[in-house]
Design a protein around this motif. Structure first.
Motif, PDB file in Angstrom:
ATOM      1  N   UNK A 269      -4.101   3.845  -6.639  1.00  0.00           N
ATOM      2  CA  UNK A 269      -5.198   3.285  -7.423  1.00  0.00           C
ATOM      3  C   UNK A 269      -6.470   3.505  -6.603  1.00  0.00           C
ATOM      4  N   UNK A 270      -7.626   3.528  -7.281  1.00  0.00           N
ATOM      5  CA  UNK A 270      -8.877   3.771  -6.530  1.00  0.00           C
ATOM      6  C   UNK A 270      -9.048   2.813  -5.358  1.00  0.00           C
ATOM      7  N   UNK A 271      -8.685   1.541  -5.565  1.00  0.00           N
ATOM      8  CA  UNK A 271      -8.899   0.564  -4.489  1.00  0.00           C
ATOM      9  C   UNK A 271      -7.948   0.763  -3.312  1.00  0.00           C
ATOM     10  N   UNK A 272      -6.955   1.623  -3.469  1.00  0.00           N
ATOM     11  CA  UNK A 272      -6.113   1.979  -2.323  1.00  0.00           C
ATOM     12  C   UNK A 272      -6.817   3.047  -1.473  1.00  0.00           C
ATOM     13  N   UNK A 273      -7.785   3.710  -2.080  1.00  0.00           N
ATOM     14  CA  UNK A 273      -8.480   4.794  -1.376  1.00  0.00           C
ATOM     15  C   UNK A 273      -9.744   4.259  -0.697  1.00  0.00           C
ATOM     16  N   UNK A 274     -10.554   3.504  -1.454  1.00  0.00           N
ATOM     17  CA  UNK A 274     -11.774   2.923  -0.881  1.00  0.00           C
ATOM     18  C   UNK A 274     -11.802   1.436  -1.176  1.00  0.00           C
ATOM     19  N   UNK A 275     -12.124   0.683  -0.156  1.00  0.00           N
ATOM     20  CA  UNK A 275     -12.064  -0.774  -0.296  1.00  0.00           C
ATOM     21  C   UNK A 275     -13.187  -1.399   0.510  1.00  0.00           C
TER      22      UNK A 275
ATOM     23  N   UNK B 166      -7.429  12.756   7.374  1.00  0.00           N
ATOM     24  CA  UNK B 166      -6.192  12.019   7.085  1.00  0.00           C
ATOM     25  C   UNK B 166      -5.575  12.532   5.793  1.00  0.00           C
ATOM     26  N   UNK B 167      -5.312  11.609   4.858  1.00  0.00           N
ATOM     27  CA  UNK B 167      -4.680  11.988   3.595  1.00  0.00           C
ATOM     28  C   UNK B 167      -5.666  12.270   2.472  1.00  0.00           C
ATOM     29  N   UNK B 168      -6.969  12.288   2.787  1.00  0.00           N
ATOM     30  CA  UNK B 168      -7.956  12.519   1.727  1.00  0.00           C
ATOM     31  C   UNK B 168      -8.794  13.762   2.055  1.00  0.00           C
ATOM     32  N   UNK B 169      -9.486  14.270   1.032  1.00  0.00           N
ATOM     33  CA  UNK B 169     -10.471  15.307   1.321  1.00  0.00           C
ATOM     34  C   UNK B 169     -11.850  14.750   0.999  1.00  0.00           C
ATOM     35  N   UNK B 170     -12.824  15.227   1.749  1.00  0.00           N
ATOM     36  CA  UNK B 170     -14.187  14.706   1.673  1.00  0.00           C
ATOM     37  C   UNK B 170     -15.135  15.874   1.433  1.00  0.00           C
TER      38      UNK B 170
ATOM     39  N   UNK C  56       0.838  -1.198   0.000  1.00  0.00           N
ATOM     40  CA  UNK C  56       0.000   0.000   0.000  1.00  0.00           C
ATOM     41  C   UNK C  56       0.876   1.252   0.000  1.00  0.00           C
ATOM     42  N   UNK C  57       1.929   1.188   0.786  1.00  0.00           N
ATOM     43  CA  UNK C  57       2.860   2.322   0.857  1.00  0.00           C
ATOM     44  C   UNK C  57       3.520   2.576  -0.502  1.00  0.00           C
ATOM     45  N   UNK C  58       3.940   1.465  -1.165  1.00  0.00           N
ATOM     46  CA  UNK C  58       4.578   1.573  -2.473  1.00  0.00           C
ATOM     47  C   UNK C  58       3.607   2.181  -3.486  1.00  0.00           C
ATOM     48  N   UNK C  59       2.349   1.723  -3.422  1.00  0.00           N
ATOM     49  CA  UNK C  59       1.346   2.237  -4.353  1.00  0.00           C
ATOM     50  C   UNK C  59       1.121   3.718  -4.105  1.00  0.00           C
ATOM     51  N   UNK C  60       1.189   4.091  -2.836  1.00  0.00           N
ATOM     52  CA  UNK C  60       0.985   5.493  -2.464  1.00  0.00           C
ATOM     53  C   UNK C  60       2.061   6.369  -3.102  1.00  0.00           C
ATOM     54  N   UNK C  61       3.280   5.849  -3.026  1.00  0.00           N
ATOM     55  CA  UNK C  61       4.393   6.612  -3.586  1.00  0.00           C
ATOM     56  C   UNK C  61       4.311   6.626  -5.118  1.00  0.00           C
ATOM     57  N   UNK C  62       3.978   5.451  -5.694  1.00  0.00           N
ATOM     58  CA  UNK C  62       3.954   5.331  -7.155  1.00  0.00           C
ATOM     59  C   UNK C  62       2.742   6.035  -7.770  1.00  0.00           C
ATOM     60  N   UNK C  63       1.770   6.428  -6.960  1.00  0.00           N
ATOM     61  CA  UNK C  63       0.510   6.955  -7.483  1.00  0.00           C
ATOM     62  C   UNK C  63      -0.554   5.960  -7.097  1.00  0.00           C
TER      63      UNK C  63
ATOM     64  N   UNK D  87     -24.192  12.446  -1.516  1.00  0.00           N
ATOM     65  CA  UNK D  87     -23.149  11.661  -2.161  1.00  0.00           C
ATOM     66  C   UNK D  87     -21.858  12.143  -1.514  1.00  0.00           C
ATOM     67  N   UNK D  88     -20.934  11.228  -1.291  1.00  0.00           N
ATOM     68  CA  UNK D  88     -19.696  11.602  -0.633  1.00  0.00           C
ATOM     69  C   UNK D  88     -18.548  11.515  -1.632  1.00  0.00           C
ATOM     70  N   UNK D  89     -17.901  12.661  -1.849  1.00  0.00           N
ATOM     71  CA  UNK D  89     -16.785  12.725  -2.785  1.00  0.00           C
ATOM     72  C   UNK D  89     -15.502  12.558  -1.984  1.00  0.00           C
ATOM     73  N   UNK D  90     -14.740  11.536  -2.326  1.00  0.00           N
ATOM     74  CA  UNK D  90     -13.470  11.293  -1.651  1.00  0.00           C
ATOM     75  C   UNK D  90     -12.355  11.525  -2.663  1.00  0.00           C
ATOM     76  N   UNK D  91     -11.489  12.515  -2.386  1.00  0.00           N
ATOM     77  CA  UNK D  91     -10.397  12.815  -3.310  1.00  0.00           C
ATOM     78  C   UNK D  91      -9.066  12.593  -2.624  1.00  0.00           C
ATOM     79  N   UNK D  92      -8.134  11.991  -3.375  1.00  0.00           N
ATOM     80  CA  UNK D  92      -6.799  11.749  -2.853  1.00  0.00           C
ATOM     81  C   UNK D  92      -5.835  11.877  -4.023  1.00  0.00           C
ATOM     82  N   UNK D  93      -4.842  12.733  -3.873  1.00  0.00           N
ATOM     83  CA  UNK D  93      -3.936  13.015  -5.002  1.00  0.00           C
ATOM     84  C   UNK D  93      -4.796  13.423  -6.201  1.00  0.00           C
ATOM     85  N   UNK D  94      -4.636  12.718  -7.327  1.00  0.00           N
ATOM     86  CA  UNK D  94      -5.425  13.136  -8.486  1.00  0.00           C
ATOM     87  C   UNK D  94      -6.591  12.201  -8.785  1.00  0.00           C
ATOM     88  N   UNK D  95      -7.009  11.408  -7.800  1.00  0.00           N
ATOM     89  CA  UNK D  95      -8.151  10.496  -8.013  1.00  0.00           C
ATOM     90  C   UNK D  95      -9.366  10.998  -7.236  1.00  0.00           C
TER      91      UNK D  95
END
Ligand SMILES: [Zn+2]
Length: 367
Positions: free
Chosen positions: A23-29, A104-108, A14-21, A121-129
């Motif tokens: 994926x949606x499933x890293x944000x909501x699961x 945390x690391x996202x905006x809502x 998860x940490x590696x994915x965070x650094x690499x950019x 509806x809840x908009x969850x944004x993290x980086x560019x997703x």
């Protein structure tokens, strides 16, 4: 890094994915407790008690008691308080439509879902997703709540309660005309309309008023608190009276709103020769109406129908669609055929409110 011999743990990954950019499933699961946002440290509409819950709307399968902190609209928090009492959560925070906060690391951010008063509806944004969890929603007009807003996003999480092409709801105003025609035709009978007590009942009353019906509308006791709450928030519902204490003969020619479960029990004996109606999207299915002993089915739904679901998916511009609670398969197929990435989200514990209409113990007093 390849293969399992590297010893990479899920956390490292998860940490590696965070650094690499991300994926949606890293944000909501999806997890057993509901939809989990690990980088934000919260769950959306959790079905089990969690530390921090973000809640879309007040229906009991989405808004449950016993969480640590709850973030929701003021209306949703108020409805939870009415249902579960003052101590339904350790702490609460109200958020308005269009307001954005950091968790945390996202905006809502919350946007109207058009489902019931306060629904979001809840908009969850993290980086560019950007992911939109729509909760339950409808794009049809409803005088009792803020209209649904299309929110452009990368991933749209849609409900699928009526996710089959056979479901086309039509205009709710036309269904209310059918009810009024029946009242005019049978002035000696009482009309008993089964309607879910949060949202549907108030919408039916508002539609009756919009159609020019100005006689008092009667309520089952289970409807009182929430209906008075709608009035306190400025929804004009005209004169309302409680059924309790009324003489049977005086209920001839009247309209009463009651939880659907009450329309099939001995409670109905207090009405003169009642015509039983039921306001629900399921009334499109004749067998369901027959099965419930509904004489006058009214196709009035607080969920988007097939056209509403597909139009909304297109309008969001999302390239990836996650489909949950309802008839997932047809909608996933529809998306895939249009070149969208789509998958069912295996979330358990959510249902259609019309189908789970049992009166909560606290609301079931003699009425
Ligand atoms: Zn709902």
């Amino acid at each position: 890094m390849r293969g399992s011999s590297s010893g990479m743990t899920a956390e490292n990954a998860a940490e590696a994915a965070y650094i690499a950019g991300m994926r949606p499933q890293d944000i909501l699961m999806p997890v057993a407790a509901g939809l989990c946002c690990k980088p934000g440290g919260f769950h959306i509409d959790p079905v089990r008690p969690v530390e921090r819950a973000v809640i879309t709307h007040g229906h009991s399968d989405h808004a449950r008691p016993g969480h640590g902190a709850v973030l929701a609209t003021q209306e949703t928090l108020d409805m939870m308080r009415l249902r579960y009492g003052e101590h339904f959560a350790r702490s609460t925070q109200a958020i308005g439509y269009g307001e954005q906060i950091r968790l945390g690391d996202v905006s809502v951010k919350f946007h109207p879902a058009g489902h019931v008063m306060g629904s979001a509806q809840i908009v969850v944004s993290c980086k560019d997703i950007c992911i939109v969890a729509s909760g339950d929603y409808k794009d049809a007009p409803d005088p009792t709540c803020a209209p649904f807003e299309v929110v452009p996003c990368d991933v749209f999480i849609t409900e699928a309660t009526f996710g089959l092409p056979v479901f086309r709801h039509g205009r709710a105003a036309d269904e209310v005309k059918k009810l009024l025609a029946s009242v005019a035709l049978f002035p000696e009978r009482a009309h008993l309309v089964g309607a879910y007590s949060l949202g549907k009942a108030q919408r039916v009353i508002a539609l009756l008023r919009a159609a020019g019906y100005d006689a008092p509308v009667y309520l089952h006791g289970a409807m009182e608190k929430i209906t008075r709450y709608y009035q306190s928030r400025g929804v004009a519902l005209g004169e309302l009276r409680m059924v309790k204490g009324m003489k049977k003969a005086d209920l001839a020619g009247t309209i009463t709103l009651a939880p659907p479960s009450a329309t099939s029990d001995i409670w109905t004996r207090r009405f003169p020769d009642p015509v039983t109606a039921f306001a629900s999207g399921w009334m499109r299915v004749r067998a369901r109406a027959r099965q419930r002993g509904v004489e006058l089915p009214l196709v009035i739904s607080d969920h988007a129908d097939w056209d509403g679901l597909t139009a909304t998916i297109k309008a969001t511009g999302a390239g990836e669609i996650w489909v949950t609670h309802g008839q997932e398969d047809a909608l996933v197929h529809w998306c895939t055929a249009r070149g969208l990435t789509a998958r069912p989200l295996d979330l358990v514990g959510y249902g259609d409110e019309d189908e789970s209409d049992a009166v909560p113990a606290s609301e079931g007093e003699e009425a």
